[in-house]
Design an enzyme around this catalytic site. Structure first.
Site, short mmCIF file in Angstrom:
data_model
loop_
_atom_site.label_atom_id
_atom_site.label_comp_id
_atom_site.label_asym_id
_atom_site.label_seq_id
_atom_site.Cartn_x
_atom_site.Cartn_y
_atom_site.Cartn_z
N LYS A 107 0.83 -1.20 0.16
CA LYS A 107 -0.01 -0.08 -0.01
C LYS A 107 0.89 1.16 -0.18
O LYS A 107 0.81 2.13 -0.74
CB LYS A 107 -1.10 -0.21 1.37
CG LYS A 107 -1.83 1.21 1.38
CD LYS A 107 -2.76 1.31 2.46
CE LYS A 107 -3.47 -0.11 2.66
NZ LYS A 107 -4.63 0.10 3.86
N GLU A 140 9.98 -6.16 3.83
CA GLU A 140 10.31 -7.25 3.19
C GLU A 140 10.12 -7.35 1.80
O GLU A 140 10.59 -7.59 0.95
CB GLU A 140 9.59 -8.53 3.78
CG GLU A 140 9.99 -8.59 5.53
CD GLU A 140 8.86 -7.66 6.36
OE1 GLU A 140 8.81 -8.29 7.32
OE2 GLU A 140 8.42 -6.84 5.90
N GLY A 195 -4.99 -4.92 5.45
CA GLY A 195 -4.13 -6.04 4.64
C GLY A 195 -4.75 -7.28 4.70
O GLY A 195 -4.94 -8.13 3.72
N ARG A 196 -5.29 -7.76 5.93
CA ARG A 196 -5.66 -9.10 5.94
C ARG A 196 -6.98 -9.40 5.58
O ARG A 196 -7.67 -10.46 5.20
CB ARG A 196 -5.52 -9.80 7.77
CG ARG A 196 -6.50 -8.90 8.42
CD ARG A 196 -5.97 -9.29 9.90
NE ARG A 196 -6.47 -8.57 10.89
CZ ARG A 196 -6.08 -7.18 11.08
NH1 ARG A 196 -4.99 -6.84 10.77
NH2 ARG A 196 -6.72 -6.56 12.29
N GLU A 217 -4.85 -11.96 14.17
CA GLU A 217 -4.11 -10.72 14.26
C GLU A 217 -5.37 -9.55 14.27
O GLU A 217 -5.03 -8.53 14.89
CB GLU A 217 -3.63 -10.55 12.70
CG GLU A 217 -2.81 -9.09 12.61
CD GLU A 217 -2.03 -8.83 11.32
OE1 GLU A 217 -0.97 -9.35 11.31
OE2 GLU A 217 -2.62 -8.45 10.21
N HIS A 246 -3.62 -37.99 10.27
CA HIS A 246 -2.25 -38.77 10.82
C HIS A 246 -1.51 -37.72 11.37
O HIS A 246 -0.13 -38.23 11.39
CB HIS A 246 -1.82 -39.23 9.43
CG HIS A 246 -2.82 -40.51 8.76
ND1 HIS A 246 -2.78 -41.97 9.44
CD2 HIS A 246 -3.88 -40.29 8.21
CE1 HIS A 246 -3.71 -42.29 8.78
NE2 HIS A 246 -4.35 -41.49 7.92
#
Length: 590
Positions: A220, A226, A280-281, A367, A398
């Site tokens: 944004k 990162e 964001g999420r 979050e 499993h």
């Protein structure tokens, strides 16, 4: 306590309300029941199902009675849930710590809807971006937009992290084996680059031809550390092979910072906007997800996805509480966490295509509601938030099902589909492969609920010394969500269902589900580490106590530095894995 949205109780107030107190007392009644008896009541079971537009939900295996549900809906009324939902849809600034509206629902609004924020209808802005995505994605897909050397761009690498990665990856995995989506994606590839770990760069780029690759940089502000380091890394890969001028043909952006986009080398005309009222999420329905996914599957496919999410938005906003799936499921999660004391939830899709659902909802939920203070800043008088994890069935059986059957109680969401995206049936088998999968979907929920008693084991001649080991207590809650099939529309439905379920919990807990201050401190401290790392590399020294770190961190950093190949940062050369950019330094491990 300060009031919550709409003048209703905040966190301390709701915990002190009569409705909350009644539920706490009611726990004793529930503790005297077992799901074996509750499931024997057919009328109760029939009443504990909900259906909307072919999505069917059975919550009869929750540890609740009709009285429990009455009390939970009463709590929702006491907390002003309906008013808070309407405040969200109406564009009020319910994210008070950042003074923002919360309108991810606007990113999938129908063109004829109206959603007003600060006096402005934002739906035309949303559709302006969607129309731009349609035009651009169709140009790329039909070969009108070509790479710098004249080749079609059939590969896409989406660079983003957090919500710019997990949501789009979930949708991509949900659609990739759908027959229609597979046809639309024929000859194309979509990869994601999120982690700043260079291994992720290598995996994202290895085997791709830069002449045929389009990169979407999603940030944004265009400052996410990162993402921007990864973007600069991929830009270097492109310019090494194709030259500086190739950037504008091979890289586009999802951002609002047009100045930094241009400085990076991307034409601002190829920047796709989103807004500060989209967290964001919660951004997968914006250009963050729609652009790379439309490049892969076609814009019409993404319209179906948006239509599915919008369908649940309408249901959530307009359906009475007792028939409202997100409200009911949110209340049940709150009941499990705050009253029964079950802090975790397992998300268990019996559908491999939903394999990335749990990791996306893990972020959306943890979050959003992983908070220790109420929206007014006062400490929460109860634990909030769920610890979410999951794995597709039958893989999870499993792995960690041992714990959920005979160890800790972990409420489970089982998700299944009636029609598989892929059909396999062997003529000598008694059921198809998908039938086998779904037999486990049906059986696991009953195994958790009913368990197996010592009496039943003795009737099967189980040796006495094994009875304690083979006893299943049962009474372990779950819910089952059944979809007609998994396609773009139902994927949108699932996304919106979980988003709104999380919001319901936050609204009743009285916290802000739409900020995330907890991620900030680590970023600040990483910046300090970055500056020191540069100093130690540049000055050929180790970290000193005078650099301001505690003994443990100083020691850890020095062990790291001592094991590294010496690299003086001022030296003007790039180093990549050999199969991405071959050079004399490419085998060094920095």
């Amino acid at each position: 306590a300060a009031p919550g949205v709409g003048g209703r109780p905040g966190a301390a107030g709701i915990a002190g309300s009569a409705a909350w107190g009644a539920l706490r007392q009611h726990v004793d009644d529930i503790d005297r029941t077992h799901l074996r008896e509750l499931l024997a009541d057919e009328e109760r079971c029939a009443d504990m199902t909900l259906e909307h537009n072919n999505m069917f939900v059975d919550f009869s295996r929750q540890r609740v009675t009709a009285e429990t549900m009455d009390l939970l809906y009463g709590l929702a009324e006491e907390a002003g849930l309906g008013e808070k939902i309407e405040a969200m849809f109406s564009g009020e600034h319910i994210n008070s710590t950042e003074d923002r509206a919360v309108l991810h629902v606007a990113t999938r609004a129908r063109r004829d809807q109206s959603i007003v924020v600060d006096g402005k209808d934002v739906v035309p802005d949303v559709w302006e971006v969607l129309d731009k995505i349609q035009l651009f994605s169709e140009k790329v897909r039909n070969g009108e937009w070509l790479g710098a050397t004249g080749k079609p761009l059939k590969n896409c690498v989406a660079i983003g992290i957090g919500g710019s990665f997990l949501g789009p990856l979930f949708v991509h995995n949900a659609l990739r084996n759908d027959y229609h989506c597979g046809e639309m994606a024929s000859g194309r590839s979509l990869r994601f680059l999120a982690n700043v770990d260079p291994v992720d760069v290598a995996r994202a780029l290895t085997g791709l031809d830069p002449e045929e690759t389009l990169v979407v940089v999603i940030s944004k502000t265009f400052t996410t550390v990162e993402t921007m380091l990864n973007a600069r890394t991929v830009r270097t890969w492109i310019t090494h092979h194709l030259g500086e001028d190739a950037v504008s043909q091979h890289m586009v952006a999802v951002s609002t910072n047009l100045k930094l986009v241009q400085e990076f080398g991307i034409n601002p005309d190829n920047a796709f906007a989103f807004w500060d009222w989209v967290g964001g999420r919660y951004s997968v329905c914006s250009a963050v997800g729609v652009l790379p996914l439309a490049l892969q599957y076609g814009f019409d496919t993404m319209l179906e996805f948006l239509r599915g999410a919008n369908d649940i938005d309408d249901h959530f906003r307009n359906t009475p509480m007792r028939e409202n799936i997100p409200i009911t499921l949110g209340l049940l999660s709150l009941w499990n966490v705050s009253f029964l004391g079950y802090p975790a939830r397992a998300i268990l899709p019996y559908c491999q295509a939903l394999g990335k659902l749990s990791s996306h909802i893990q972020q959306v939920s943890m979050e959003s509601n992983g908070k220790g203070v109420a929206i007014d800043g006062s400490p929460l008088p109860f634990d909030a938030g769920e610890i979410d994890f999951g794995e597709p069935g039958t893989n999870g059986q499993h792995s960690f099902y041992q714990l959920i059957h005979q160890g800790r109680v972990v409420p489970c969401d089982f998700l299944g589909v009636i029609k598989s995206q892929q059909s396999v049936y062997l003529k000598d088998e008694i059921v198809s492969n998908h039938d086998e999968l779904m037999c486990n979907f049906f059986a696991q929920a009953d195994a958790l609920a009913l368990g197996k008693t010592a009496v039943e084991l003795r009737a099967e001649a189980c040796p006495d010394h094994l009875i304690p080991h083979k006893t299943f207590t049962g009474n372990r809650p779950s819910m089952s969500i059944l979809l007609p099939q998994l396609n773009a529309f139902t994927t949108g439905q699932i996304l919106a269902l979980y988003e709104h379920r999380v919001a319901v919990q936050g609204f009743i807990w009285g916290l802000n589900s739409f900020d995330q201050w907890g991620v900030e401190l680590g970023k600040v401290l990483a910046g300090k580490c970055r500056a020191t790392m540069n100093a130690t590399r540049t000055e050929s020294r180790l970290v000193k106590m005078s650099d301001g770190f505690n003994f443990s961190t100083t020691n850890l950093m020095n062990r790291y530095l001592a094991g590294k190949t010496q690299l003086l940062y001022p030296e003007p050369r790039d180093v990549f894995p050999c199969d991405i950019i071959d050079s004399e330094d490419c085998k060094a491990t920095y």
